[in-house]
Write an enzyme that holds these catalytic residues in place. Structure first.
Site, PDB file in Angstrom:
ATOM      1  N   GLU A 183      -7.141   4.783   7.915  1.00  0.00           N
ATOM      2  CA  GLU A 183      -6.779   6.086   7.741  1.00  0.00           C
ATOM      3  C   GLU A 183      -7.955   6.634   7.055  1.00  0.00           C
ATOM      4  OE1 GLU A 183      -3.257   5.530   5.577  1.00  0.00           O
ATOM      5  OE2 GLU A 183      -2.311   4.782   7.520  1.00  0.00           O
ATOM      6  N   HIS A 202      -9.491   1.053   4.610  1.00  0.00           N
ATOM      7  CA  HIS A 202      -8.396   1.309   5.337  1.00  0.00           C
ATOM      8  C   HIS A 202      -8.748   2.427   6.578  1.00  0.00           C
ATOM      9  CE1 HIS A 202      -4.388   2.599   6.465  1.00  0.00           C
ATOM     10  NE2 HIS A 202      -4.054   1.430   5.581  1.00  0.00           N
ATOM     11  N   GLY A 253       2.396  -1.416   4.438  1.00  0.00           N
ATOM     12  CA  GLY A 253       2.863   0.165   3.866  1.00  0.00           C
ATOM     13  C   GLY A 253       4.237   0.684   3.764  1.00  0.00           C
ATOM     14  N   GLY A 254       4.739   0.988   5.073  1.00  0.00           N
ATOM     15  CA  GLY A 254       5.978   1.793   4.763  1.00  0.00           C
ATOM     16  C   GLY A 254       7.243   1.121   4.313  1.00  0.00           C
ATOM     17  N   GLY A 291       1.711   2.161  10.661  1.00  0.00           N
ATOM     18  CA  GLY A 291       2.929   3.189  10.820  1.00  0.00           C
ATOM     19  C   GLY A 291       3.566   3.718  11.972  1.00  0.00           C
ATOM     20  N   GLU A 322      -5.996  -4.948  10.487  1.00  0.00           N
ATOM     21  CA  GLU A 322      -4.802  -4.145  10.375  1.00  0.00           C
ATOM     22  C   GLU A 322      -5.116  -3.385  11.817  1.00  0.00           C
ATOM     23  OE1 GLU A 322      -2.683  -2.904   6.597  1.00  0.00           O
ATOM     24  OE2 GLU A 322      -4.366  -1.509   6.858  1.00  0.00           O
ATOM     25  N   SER A 331       2.920  -2.447  10.371  1.00  0.00           N
ATOM     26  CA  SER A 331       4.412  -2.462  10.749  1.00  0.00           C
ATOM     27  C   SER A 331       4.969  -3.806  10.304  1.00  0.00           C
ATOM     28  CB  SER A 331       4.828  -1.961  12.099  1.00  0.00           C
ATOM     29  OG  SER A 331       4.294  -0.674  12.379  1.00  0.00           O
ATOM     30  N   ASN A 373       1.086  -1.090  -0.082  1.00  0.00           N
ATOM     31  CA  ASN A 373       0.080   0.023  -0.010  1.00  0.00           C
ATOM     32  C   ASN A 373       0.915   1.220   0.038  1.00  0.00           C
ATOM     33  OD1 ASN A 373      -1.618   1.920   0.433  1.00  0.00           O
ATOM     34  ND2 ASN A 373      -2.222   1.526   2.635  1.00  0.00           N
ATOM     35  N   TRP A 374       1.141   1.848  -1.163  1.00  0.00           N
ATOM     36  CA  TRP A 374       1.970   2.940  -1.140  1.00  0.00           C
ATOM     37  C   TRP A 374       1.360   4.352  -0.446  1.00  0.00           C
ATOM     38  CZ3 TRP A 374       4.184   3.056  -7.069  1.00  0.00           C
ATOM     39  CH2 TRP A 374       4.872   1.845  -7.202  1.00  0.00           C
ATOM     40  N   LYS A 375       0.225   4.055  -0.294  1.00  0.00           N
ATOM     41  CA  LYS A 375      -0.541   5.234   0.344  1.00  0.00           C
ATOM     42  C   LYS A 375      -0.169   6.607  -0.501  1.00  0.00           C
ATOM     43  CE  LYS A 375       0.133   3.515   4.963  1.00  0.00           C
ATOM     44  NZ  LYS A 375      -0.206   3.835   6.334  1.00  0.00           N
TER      45      LYS A 375
HETATM   46  C1  PEP Z   1      -1.012   0.085   5.785  1.00  0.00           C
HETATM   47  O1  PEP Z   1      -0.791   1.358   5.660  1.00  0.00           O
HETATM   48  O2  PEP Z   1      -2.016  -0.654   5.680  1.00  0.00           O
HETATM   49  C2  PEP Z   1       0.115  -0.463   6.802  1.00  0.00           C
HETATM   50  C3  PEP Z   1      -0.126  -1.749   7.207  1.00  0.00           C
HETATM   51  O3  PEP Z   1       1.203   0.274   7.012  1.00  0.00           O
HETATM   52  P1  PEP Z   1       2.538   0.131   7.884  1.00  0.00           P
HETATM   53  O4  PEP Z   1       3.079  -1.296   7.109  1.00  0.00           O
HETATM   54  O5  PEP Z   1       3.425   1.166   7.484  1.00  0.00           O
HETATM   55  O6  PEP Z   1       2.295   0.026   9.215  1.00  0.00           O
END
Ligand code: PEP
Length: 246
Positions: free
Chosen positions: A95, A93, A229-230, A170, A164, A208, A9-11
């Protein structure tokens, strides 16, 4: 045996040159013995599609409208995503639930719209830290999933589910494999009550996930891959995670 799925997930990150470098890195590092996809910002979908032509890496979007078409300024329909060749779309998601006040029902309606156009929704559920500390984790994720089950009825077996925990996204905090597995087992049970396909459905963990914790998480019985994500923004890190799922 469920084949694992790893989705980046590049956000709201990236630009044309950074994306090209990232995709080139992934092409070089693959293929993996897992399904792999990247969910990119809307403006970069077409270019991603071109860059991934002939590759085993799928692509998708990070949201879609629940509406079919019409006067909905700024929205992107699932028909448009299908038109661009998207295989997946992330819906619900945390967010979007938090910053755009998306309700359980809206998330379910988005999943329905995606399926109607052959795009697989990756439906995210997860509790906040306050909810976990109040002992409400099960209640929250079951409520979120129930809206999707109720809305999709017999099509529920077609979705990918992602657990999640909001407190792990994050933040560098990861659910332990035991914590994650416990929630995945609850979700699997809820799916089993709704569809005979539950045992073939993939439930991803997100929060994470990094190169050094992916293998332990993916070794859990009901964890069928990750939503990343990251760590999806660095080809080297993402490919280690894809390897851990292979
Ligand atoms: C996400 O945005 O779905 C996510 C899991 O982010 P991260 O891996 O950075 O926690």
């Amino acid at each position: 045996m469920r084949k694992k799925l790893v989705v980046g997930n590049w956000k709201m990150h990236g630009n044309r040159s950074a994306n090209a470098a990232l995709l080139a890195g992934l092409k070089e590092a693959g293929p993996w013995n897992a399904d792999v996809a990247v969910c990119v910002p809307f403006p970069y979908i077409a270019e991603t599609a071109l860059a991934l032509t002939g590759q085993a890496i799928a692509f998708g979007a990070q949201d879609c409208s629940a509406q079919e078409q019409g006067a909905f300024t700024g929205e992107v329909s699932s028909a448009m995503l299908a038109d661009l060749g998207c295989r997946y779309v992330i819906v619900g998601h945390s967010e979007r639930r938090a910053y755009h006040h998306e309700s359980d029902q809206l998330v379910a309606d988005k999943a329905k719209a995606a399926l109607a156009h052959g795009v697989t929704p990756i439906v995210c559920v997860g509790e906040t830290l306050a909810e976990r500390e109040a002992g409400q984790t099960e209640l929250v994720v079951k409520r979120q999933l129930a809206a999707v089950i109720h809305t999709l009825t017999h099509c529920i077996g077609e979705i990918v589910l992602a657990y999640e925990p909001v407190w792990a996204i994050g933040t560098g905090l990861t659910a332990s494999p035991e914590q994650a597995q416990a929630v995945h087992a609850v979700l699997r049970k809820q799916l089993q009550a709704a569809t005979q396909k539950a045992d073939a459905m993939r439930i991803l963990y997100g929060g994470s996930v990094k190169p050094d914790n992916a293998a332990q998480l993916f070794a859990c019985a009901d964890i069928d891959g990750g939503l990343i994500g990251g760590a999806a923004l660095k080809a080297a890190d993402f490919s280690v995670i894809c390897r851990a799922a292979s």
